[in-house]
Design a protein around this motif. Structure first.
Motif, short mmCIF file in Angstrom:
data_model
loop_
_atom_site.label_atom_id
_atom_site.label_comp_id
_atom_site.label_asym_id
_atom_site.label_seq_id
_atom_site.Cartn_x
_atom_site.Cartn_y
_atom_site.Cartn_z
N ASP A 141 0.87 -1.18 0.00
CA ASP A 141 0.00 0.00 0.00
C ASP A 141 0.91 1.23 0.00
OD1 ASP A 141 -1.65 2.15 0.54
OD2 ASP A 141 -2.79 1.14 2.11
N THR A 142 1.22 1.72 -1.20
CA THR A 142 2.20 2.80 -1.30
C THR A 142 1.68 4.12 -0.74
OG1 THR A 142 1.47 3.12 -3.59
CG2 THR A 142 3.45 1.79 -3.25
N SER A 143 0.38 4.33 -0.74
CA SER A 143 -0.17 5.55 -0.16
C SER A 143 0.11 5.61 1.34
CB SER A 143 -1.68 5.62 -0.41
OG SER A 143 -2.23 6.77 0.18
N ALA A 144 -0.14 4.50 2.03
CA ALA A 144 0.15 4.45 3.46
C ALA A 144 1.64 4.54 3.71
CB ALA A 144 -0.42 3.17 4.06
N ALA A 145 2.44 3.92 2.83
CA ALA A 145 3.89 3.94 2.99
C ALA A 145 4.44 5.35 2.86
CB ALA A 145 4.55 3.02 1.96
N VAL A 146 3.94 6.12 1.90
CA VAL A 146 4.40 7.51 1.73
C VAL A 146 4.07 8.34 2.97
CG1 VAL A 146 3.99 9.65 0.47
CG2 VAL A 146 4.38 7.55 -0.79
N ALA A 147 2.85 8.19 3.48
CA ALA A 147 2.44 8.97 4.66
C ALA A 147 3.37 8.70 5.84
CB ALA A 147 1.00 8.65 5.02
N MET A 148 3.69 7.43 6.08
CA MET A 148 4.60 7.09 7.17
C MET A 148 6.03 7.51 6.84
SD MET A 148 3.35 3.42 8.69
CE MET A 148 3.35 2.53 7.13
N GLY A 149 6.42 7.32 5.57
CA GLY A 149 7.79 7.62 5.17
C GLY A 149 8.14 9.08 5.27
N MET A 150 7.19 9.97 4.95
CA MET A 150 7.45 11.40 5.07
C MET A 150 7.69 11.80 6.52
SD MET A 150 7.58 12.63 2.01
CE MET A 150 8.50 11.11 1.77
N LYS A 151 7.02 11.12 7.45
CA LYS A 151 7.25 11.39 8.87
C LYS A 151 8.67 10.98 9.27
CE LYS A 151 2.41 10.91 10.27
NZ LYS A 151 1.44 10.12 11.08
N VAL A 152 9.13 9.85 8.74
CA VAL A 152 10.49 9.39 9.03
C VAL A 152 11.52 10.39 8.49
CG1 VAL A 152 12.21 7.61 8.50
CG2 VAL A 152 9.89 6.95 9.14
N VAL A 153 11.32 10.84 7.26
CA VAL A 153 12.25 11.79 6.64
C VAL A 153 12.27 13.10 7.43
CG1 VAL A 153 12.73 13.17 4.58
CG2 VAL A 153 12.06 10.77 4.34
N ARG A 154 11.09 13.63 7.73
CA ARG A 154 11.02 14.90 8.46
C ARG A 154 11.64 14.79 9.84
NH1 ARG A 154 5.98 15.51 5.54
NH2 ARG A 154 4.86 14.34 7.13
N SER A 155 11.40 13.68 10.51
CA SER A 155 11.94 13.48 11.85
C SER A 155 13.46 13.45 11.83
CB SER A 155 11.39 12.18 12.46
OG SER A 155 11.98 11.92 13.71
N THR A 156 14.03 12.73 10.85
CA THR A 156 15.49 12.63 10.75
C THR A 156 16.11 13.98 10.43
OG1 THR A 156 15.31 10.34 10.00
CG2 THR A 156 17.38 11.49 9.53
N LEU A 157 15.54 14.69 9.47
CA LEU A 157 16.07 15.99 9.10
C LEU A 157 15.91 17.00 10.24
CD1 LEU A 157 14.71 16.16 5.44
CD2 LEU A 157 17.09 15.82 6.13
N SER A 158 14.80 16.93 10.94
CA SER A 158 14.57 17.84 12.05
C SER A 158 15.59 17.62 13.17
CB SER A 158 13.16 17.65 12.60
OG SER A 158 12.90 18.53 13.67
N ALA A 159 15.91 16.36 13.43
CA ALA A 159 16.89 16.04 14.48
C ALA A 159 18.26 16.63 14.16
CB ALA A 159 16.98 14.54 14.67
N GLY A 200 7.17 0.91 -3.82
CA GLY A 200 6.96 -0.28 -3.01
C GLY A 200 8.21 -0.71 -2.27
N GLY A 201 9.39 -0.42 -2.84
CA GLY A 201 10.62 -0.84 -2.22
C GLY A 201 11.41 0.27 -1.56
N THR A 202 10.89 1.50 -1.60
CA THR A 202 11.59 2.66 -1.04
C THR A 202 11.88 2.48 0.45
OG1 THR A 202 10.39 4.06 -2.60
CG2 THR A 202 11.50 5.15 -0.77
N ASN A 203 13.15 2.69 0.84
CA ASN A 203 13.53 2.65 2.25
C ASN A 203 13.68 4.08 2.73
OD1 ASN A 203 15.23 2.65 4.68
ND2 ASN A 203 15.46 0.46 4.29
N TYR A 204 12.73 4.54 3.54
CA TYR A 204 12.70 5.94 3.93
C TYR A 204 13.79 6.29 4.94
CZ TYR A 204 8.40 6.33 1.34
OH TYR A 204 7.48 6.33 0.32
N ARG A 205 14.17 5.35 5.77
CA ARG A 205 15.27 5.61 6.70
C ARG A 205 16.56 5.86 5.92
NH1 ARG A 205 15.11 1.17 9.19
NH2 ARG A 205 16.71 0.15 7.94
N ASP A 206 16.82 5.03 4.91
CA ASP A 206 18.01 5.23 4.09
C ASP A 206 17.95 6.55 3.34
OD1 ASP A 206 18.91 2.80 4.96
OD2 ASP A 206 18.59 1.74 3.05
N LEU A 207 16.76 6.88 2.82
CA LEU A 207 16.60 8.14 2.09
C LEU A 207 16.88 9.32 3.01
CD1 LEU A 207 15.70 9.92 -0.29
CD2 LEU A 207 13.34 9.61 0.49
N ALA A 208 16.31 9.29 4.20
CA ALA A 208 16.48 10.41 5.15
C ALA A 208 17.94 10.58 5.53
CB ALA A 208 15.63 10.17 6.39
#
Length: 357
Positions: free
Chosen positions: A166-184, A277-285
């Motif tokens: 479910d890529t829509s749900a994955a994007v929503a969670m993934g953006m939070k991971v990216v923002r959290s990492t960058l914010s830190a 589908g395979g995007t790793n948001y932690r790695d991206l962030a």
């Protein structure tokens, strides 16, 4: 999903890689690339749904092609339920998402034309939805777990269910991971609306028509905007674009994508990416954070698109890259229709004044 992508060595001159639509074909002798961690999980689950857990799955499988069913609906105490929960944990980990995140594994009927055969009682196949736009066959499984190779370029006559993320749900969670990492790391753009500010509003957007293959669903696009903050560090903002499902369609979102209250020079760059589908948001962030920390503000604006693209993990550029298009040096005064640097997208923008709070 988009089926046209640039290679890592040719970002500025995108060449469309058109993959047309699928029926059955004989297995190819050419070796297929190794599956990604997510694809390995979805492929295994597809085989289990087709064979070992077929009886349990029968009540879950949709009878139309207008929606996907989240496999987490399987009873927790059933063999299928236990397998799905274990698979979801693996997928969340592989995508750099929290283990308590939304279950991501779904199943859908691949194409509306398959409904009549399904109603006639034709036994369906089950496959994992591929992310590779260059594949020569789609691997499906029948009731005996026998491999059936499907032509990716023609819709099969036999019903096919696709197991996918479910890529829509994955994007929503993934953006939070990216923002959290960058914010830190002090790299997240912070919107200050106290005094009001200018933003770039996208009034229309269109991506090129690349003739979607039958085994692909709608795209899930997200945006990365970057510019220099008042402290001289690169600041990044992200945005989901859930409406942007299909190529060859013009959308009129009225969405604010660049918020200039965060940026020192009133200038920023914009990059669109696709969740495949395979995007790793932690790695991206982490990759974005590390790459952008090395960029120094020299007192004049430096375009940041190339830095963002160079930060993307190398494996994203093999077989199923996620880059969609980019726009350089947007300003508080940018207006009109703009074609992206990769010539894969067109946006119409205008300045938008956000009233002070």
């Amino acid at each position: 999903m988009l089926s046209s992508r640039p290679t890592r060595m040719a970002i500025s001159s995108l060449t469309a890689a058109v993959v047309a639509v699928g029926l059955m074909a004989a297995p190819t002798a050419q070796a297929e690339p190794a599956l990604s961690p997510v694809a390995t999980v979805t492929d295994q689950l597809a085989r289990q749904l087709a064979s070992d857990y077929a009886a349990d799955a029968r009540k879950l499988l949709p009878t139309t092609a207008d929606h996907a069913v989240n496999l987490a609906r399987a009873p927790e105490t059933s063999r299928l339920g236990r397998a799905v929960r274990a698979a979801n944990r693996t997928v969340l980990s592989a995508k750099g998402l929290p283990q308590n995140g939304t279950p991501l594994l779904t199943v859908r009927l691949a194409d509306p034309s398959m409904v009549p055969a399904l109603r006639r009682g034709v036994a369906p196949l089950v496959a994992s939805s591929p992310t590779d736009d260059t594949l020569t066959a789609v691997t499906a499984y029948d009731r005996a777990a026998t491999v059936v190779q499907l032509d990716p370029n023609r819709v099969p006559d036999r019903p096919v269910y696709l197991v996918e993320v479910d890529t829509s749900a994955a994007v929503a969670m993934g953006m939070k991971v990216v923002r959290s990492t960058l914010s830190a790391n002090g790299q997240a753009a912070q919107v200050d609306a106290a005094a009001g500010y200018w933003a770039t509003q996208v009034t229309s957007i269109r991506l090129n028509d690349d003739k979607e293959p039958w085994h692909k669903g709608g795209a899930e696009i997200f945006a990365i905007a970057a510019g220099f903050g008042q402290d001289g560090k690169v600041k990044v903002d992200t945005a989901e674009m859930p409406y942007l499902d299909h190529d060859g369609t013009t959308y009129y979102p009225g969405q604010l994508l660049v918020h200039f209250s965060s940026y020192k020079y009133n200038l920023a760059d914009l990059v669109l990416m696709e969740e495949d589908g395979g995007t790793n948001y932690r790695d991206l962030a982490l990759a974005l954070s590390q790459a952008l920390l090395t960029i120094i503000d020299g007192g004049v604006y430096i375009p940041l698109v190339n830095a963002i693209l160079n930060a993307i993990p190398t494996e994203w550029w093999t077989d199923d890259p996620d880059y969609v298009d980019s726009w350089y040096t947007l300003s508080t005064a940018t207006t009109g229709t703009l074609t992206g640097a990769a010539a894969n997208g067109t946006i119409t923008v205008n300045p938008y004044w956000v009233q002070p709070l």
